[in-house]
Design an enzyme around this catalytic site. Structure first.
Site, mmCIF file in Angstrom:
data_model
loop_
_atom_site.group_PDB
_atom_site.id
_atom_site.type_symbol
_atom_site.label_atom_id
_atom_site.label_comp_id
_atom_site.label_asym_id
_atom_site.label_seq_id
_atom_site.Cartn_x
_atom_site.Cartn_y
_atom_site.Cartn_z
ATOM 1 N N GLU A 89 -8.754 -89.674 77.235
ATOM 2 C CA GLU A 89 -8.629 -88.973 78.393
ATOM 3 C C GLU A 89 -7.249 -89.040 79.174
ATOM 4 O O GLU A 89 -7.000 -88.177 79.445
ATOM 5 C CB GLU A 89 -9.294 -89.958 79.385
ATOM 6 C CG GLU A 89 -11.115 -89.929 79.380
ATOM 7 C CD GLU A 89 -12.116 -88.404 79.008
ATOM 8 O OE1 GLU A 89 -11.382 -87.197 79.334
ATOM 9 O OE2 GLU A 89 -12.866 -88.425 78.403
ATOM 10 N N HIS B 203 -22.677 -81.780 77.847
ATOM 11 C CA HIS B 203 -22.038 -81.002 77.938
ATOM 12 C C HIS B 203 -22.576 -79.529 77.770
ATOM 13 O O HIS B 203 -22.200 -78.362 78.632
ATOM 14 C CB HIS B 203 -21.062 -80.689 76.698
ATOM 15 C CG HIS B 203 -19.865 -81.334 76.503
ATOM 16 N ND1 HIS B 203 -21.276 -82.527 75.608
ATOM 17 C CD2 HIS B 203 -19.053 -81.915 76.281
ATOM 18 C CE1 HIS B 203 -19.762 -83.601 74.997
ATOM 19 N NE2 HIS B 203 -18.545 -83.498 75.995
HETATM 20 ZN ZN ZN Z 1 -12.275 -83.935 76.216
#
Ligand code: ZN
Ligand code: NAG
Ligand code: NAG
Ligand code: NAG
Ligand code: NAG
Ligand code: NAG
Length: 540
Positions: A361, A490
């Site tokens: 991240e 997702h």
């Molecule tokens: Zn990512």
């Protein structure tokens, strides 16, 4: 894919002949004006979206939907202002930015519908629980994730796997079907054949679908070798698995069979060697989540890359809040587009997997900070695969045995051949085995968006692809009410997954170049570019 991309650019540059100078000047002026306003608008919508994802309530959902509709209106106004220039003879660069910045928007009713559908799917996903007993219903993070990672009880794993899909994707299904219609409609308004076509064109090559399937053909033999090795090891734990059969999706270490690192303890080639999952060492050394993020930041600054600002630490959500509010735990990195405000939202726990995720991240954040000086439209990765590759690259270097020794999480054993084999297998469970997983999720979507499947056969086709490419099957019978793809974040939240396929290829290409810059000699898998300013310069 790299080659195809280059060819495209060459053709495109050679077309840069004459253009209309007055139109070019006016288009450039409008673009500059747009970028300044857009930055403020997108900052606003990001703030309310953050407020929702870190505190899921009906009220916050409504505010987020309103802000999202306001963006649609804003984009529509701008589209009308610039539409006469979209087809003028502009320079190729201006023409490209105009097309990126000003897509045609859905009409108000459709836009409202889509916004509301997206918010609803997101809420179903993030607030879902599975009831372990009638009175004990738990979230994905951390409870269900932890059971999927560590339980070796096949029945229990199957049960949770099934209940998650009954409570998440089966509920999302009616919304997902409407979502598909609306995103296809929007794609067609913009001249694409369907939404899959639009997503693939983010790579700016018409041969993208062939390119990835060619790439996968090269990698498939390696996947098959690892698959049969894993199956042999798993049969010792789950005798139900047949010697030449498919693997049940429920026993691969997470809710989807995406990353297999959690079954590493079951498949370690040389189990007597020191454990490369250094979770125990982290716990023994009283690691905290803040310290894990600090280590991640320090990895970047050791290479001369950018440090995190003060507001990152005060405004991010690094752990699940303890006051009981609902949040979206799926880790994400946020750029608020004002050149200062960058945050991570994550429910980190003290374990090695999360330490790797933190590096991942932070890679997104580093990339965001590196392009902050660009005009608004260019503040994004070269493509999504690039974005995903950066942090993954850091995790790779961070998890090498030599780096773990450096930071005191592993005793010295770096030259050991057997430990190296363990390391390579573990690395493969995070990268190689996820390749067909990510490919199939988008193959299915591309074909579904293209209308190749009947709606009632969607789920059957999905499992056919899984069996064919992954050698993985549904662990329990599926019914016509099921739609398993949106059981993962997702897909329920409208992100493509091919980015994780392309990033895996890119990440090793980047690794090779950074290690070269860092003056590394010997095998690539022994390279740790921590502390190399030269590698940092190159990456920056
Ligand atoms: Zn990512
Ligand atoms: C969460 O949002 C609600 C509004 O829906 C607000 O009243 C509450 O204070 C927020 N909680 C936190 C911790 O921000
Ligand atoms: C499904 O999720 C909802 C919302 O959290 C929860 O109330 C319900 O008990 C769950 N159902 C099952 C069968 O787990
Ligand atoms: C949009 O919303 C309306 C009313 O809520 C609904 O009837 C319609 O089917 C929706 N979906 C699409 C794809 O337009
Ligand atoms: C970790 O914390 C425990 C309990 O507070 C303490 O006994 C121990 O010495 C600490 N270990 C380290 C390495 O700081
Ligand atoms: C699953 O489906 C197969 C084939 O349709 C059937 O033979 C079997 O009994 C089913 N199992 C369960 C638990 O329903």
């Amino acid at each position: 894919m790299k080659a195809a991309y280059l060819v495209f650019l060459l053709v495109w540059c050679s077309l840069a002949l004459a253009f209309d100078e007055a139109a070019e000047r006016e288009a450039t002026r409008l673009l500059t004006e747009y970028q300044e306003e857009a930055q403020k608008q997108y900052n606003k919508v990001s703030l309310v979206s953050w407020a929702y994802h870190t505190n899921i309530t009906e009220h916050n959902k409504k505010i987020m939907e309103e802000a999202s509709l306001a963006i649609t209106e804003f984009q529509k106004e701008w589209y009308n202002k610039v539409k006469n220039y979209l087809d003028s003879d502009l320079s190729p660069e201006t023409s490209r930015v105009m097309k990126m910045a000003f897509p045609v928007q859905l009409d108000q009713a459709d836009a409202k519908n889509l916004t509301s559908i997206l918010a609803t799917m997101s809420t179903i996903y993030s607030t879902a629980t599975v009831c372990l007993t009638p009175r004990k219903c738990v979230n994905l993070d951390p409870d269900l994730a932890s059971i999927m990672a560590s339980s070796r009880d096949h029945e229990k794993l199957n049960l949770i796997w099934e209940k998650w899909r009954t409570n998440v994707s089966r509920k999302i299904r009616p919304h997902y079907l409407q979502y598909m219609e609306l995103v296809n409609k929007k794609a067609r308004l913009n001249g694409y054949n369907d939404y899959g076509d639009e997503l693939r064109m983010k790579y700016e090559t018409k041969t993208f679908e062939e390119d990835v399937s060619k790439l996968y053909k090269e990698l498939d033999p390696l996947y098959r070798l690892i698959h049969s090795y894993i199956r042999k090891k798993l049969r010792l734990v789950y005798p139900q698995i047949e010697s030449r059969g498919l693997l049940p999706a429920s026993v691969l270490g997470d809710m989807w069979g995406r990353f297999w690192t959690n079954i590493y303890p079951l498949v370690t080639p040389y189990p007597e060697k020191p454990d490369l999952d250094v979770t125990e060492a982290m716990k023994a050394q009283n690691y905290t989540v803040t310290r894990m993020f600090g280590m991640g930041e320090e990895f970047f600054t050791s290479m001369g890359l950018k440090a995190l600002g003060e507001s990152f630490w005060t405004l991010s959500m690094l752990e699940r809040p303890k006051d009981g509010r609902s949040v979206t735990c799926h880790p994400t990195a946020w750029d608020f587009m004002d050149g200062r405000d960058y945050r991570i939202k994550m429910c980190a726990e003290i374990n090695f997997d999360d330490l790797a995720t933190i590096h991942h991240e932070l890679g997104h954040i580093q990339y965001d900070m590196q392009y902050a000086h660009q005009p608004f439209t260019y503040r994004d990765g070269a493509n999504d695969g690039f974005h995903e590759a950066i942090g993954e690259l850091m995790s790779l270097s961070m998890s090498t045995p030599s780096h773990l020794v450096k930071v005191g999480l592993l005793e010295d054993a770096t030259e050991d051949r057997e430990l190296t084999i363990n390391y390579l297998l573990r690395m493969a469970l995070q990268s190689v085995t996820a390749l067909p997983f990510h490919l199939v999720n988008d193959l299915w979507r591309w074909r579904a968006f293209r209308g190749e499947y009947l709606v009632q056969d969607y789920n059957t086709h999905y499992w056919k692809l899984k069996e064919q490419y992954l050698g993985v099957k549904a662990p329990v019978n599926r019914s016509s009410e099921d739609l398993d793809p949106p059981a993962i974040f997702h897909i329920a939240n409208n992100y493509d997954m091919i980015r994780y396929f392309t990033r895996t290829i890119l990440q090793f290409q980047f690794l090779e170049k950074l290690c070269e810059a860092a003056g590394h000699e010997g095998f690539l898998h022994t390279c740790d570019f921590y502390g190399s300013k030269k590698a940092g310069d190159l990456l920056g």
